[in-house]
Structures are given as structure tokens and as C-alpha cells.
Design a protein around this motif. Structure first.
Motif, PDB file in Angstrom:
ATOM      1  N   LEU A  19       0.834  -1.212   0.000  1.00 25.48           N
ATOM      2  CA  LEU A  19       0.000   0.000   0.000  1.00 25.48           C
ATOM      3  C   LEU A  19       0.862   1.252   0.000  1.00 25.48           C
ATOM      4  CD1 LEU A  19      -0.493   1.647   2.964  1.00 25.48           C
ATOM      5  CD2 LEU A  19      -1.593  -0.508   3.497  1.00 25.48           C
ATOM      6  N   TRP A  49      -8.354  -2.160   0.186  1.00 26.35           N
ATOM      7  CA  TRP A  49      -7.701  -2.250  -1.107  1.00 26.35           C
ATOM      8  C   TRP A  49      -8.206  -3.430  -1.920  1.00 26.35           C
ATOM      9  CZ3 TRP A  49      -5.207  -3.847   3.344  1.00 26.35           C
ATOM     10  CH2 TRP A  49      -4.725  -5.158   3.363  1.00 26.35           C
ATOM     11  N   TYR A  60      -6.585   1.610  -3.541  1.00 27.65           N
ATOM     12  CA  TYR A  60      -6.436   1.682  -2.088  1.00 27.65           C
ATOM     13  C   TYR A  60      -7.062   2.972  -1.564  1.00 27.65           C
ATOM     14  CZ  TYR A  60      -4.219   2.921   2.320  1.00 27.65           C
ATOM     15  OH  TYR A  60      -4.003   3.324   3.613  1.00 27.65           O
TER      16      TYR A  60
END
Length: 148
Positions: A19, A49, A60
Motif C-alpha cells: 500500500l 484495497w 487503495y
């Protein structure tokens, strides 16, 4: 479409890396905007996500309950991988994020700090301007709120 949602303490190191990599790829490199992404808020957020099987994270966002950052619930760091834009994934991400907020906290107002060029996108989800324009990290933004 499979969505994953976890609190910070539930993230694996590989998930956290993925992420952060997506956020840096878009917000720092693509937008040519050096800024400190690690803002000490991730630890309080829920992280949502989508990553297709066997592929890198494609979309995300993070979100917070009412009273955690603002009086309203909030979401931010909304990002879609460049190769997945224009295929509806960004809309699916925002729909899922708003649904998760409602499931976790009930129907409530939601606040965002949106990049100004995305005002119409967020308005299509019921967000309205709720503050003056401002510049954050050299990029025009505006505060928007979606009524509860």
C-alpha cells in the motif's frame, strides 16, 4: 471483485509495503510531489484495497470513524494504479469505502480533502464543497462533505 479491509495492526509487512508502494508511486513519483506520506495517521485508520490474484495492489484508500480525525467520518489517500484508471475501479473503490464506513459507523457525514481536479468525481457520490480551496504540498485541494 475482492476487497480487503484491515486495521493497521492487522496488516502484514507485505501488505503495508504494497500500500505504501502504490501511494508513493502515484502521489510522490507520478504527481512529482515530494511530501511526507507517513503522517502518523495510518495507525488509526482502516485500510481498504483491491489486488487482483497474483498482481500488485490496484486500488487503495484509508478511512476513519467520526471523531477520529474530524467530527465526521473521513477517507483519504484514495488511489488507483495508473494502468487501472478509466476501467471503473476508482468508482468501485469509493463505493466500497463509503459502504464500509456505513457498515462500521452507521449512516454519517463523510469528509474528504480532495484534489481540486477531482471535484466532479466526488460530487457524483454526493460530496459537496464545504470549505475554501487550499494548497497542500503544492497541489490545489478543497474540503468536501457528504451528508449522512
Amino acid at each position: 471483485m475482492v476487497w480487503v479491509c484491515k486495521a493497521y495492526r492487522e496488516l502484514s509487512t507485505d501488505e503495508l509495503y504494497a500500500l505504501l508502494k502504490l501511494r508513493q508511486r502515484v502521489f510522490v513519483v507520478e504527481q512529482n510531489c515530494p511530501y511526507l506520506d507517513l503522517d502518523d495517521k495510518d495507525q488509526r485508520a482502516r485500510h481498504l484495497w483491491h489486488a487482483p490474484p497474483g498482481a500488485e495492489m490496484a486500488a487503495y484508500l484509508r478511512y476513519f470513524g467520526p471523531g477520529e480525525l474530524y467530527a465526521e467520518a473521513s477517507l483519504g489517500r484514495v488511489v488507483t494504479a495508473p494502468e487501472r484508471r478509466r476501467d471503473g475501479l476508482g468508482r468501485a473503490l469509493l463505493r466500497e469505502g463509503l459502504a464500509r464506513i456505513e457498515a462500521d459507523f452507521g449512516r454519517c457525514p463523510v469528509r474528504i480533502g480532495a484534489q481540486a481536479y477531482l471535484e466532479r468525481f466526488y460530487a457524483s457520490f454526493g460530496f459537496e464543497r464545504s470549505g475554501p480551496d487550499y494548497v497542500e504540498d503544492g497541489i490545489p485541494h478543497l474540503t468536501m462533505t457528504r451528508p449522512g
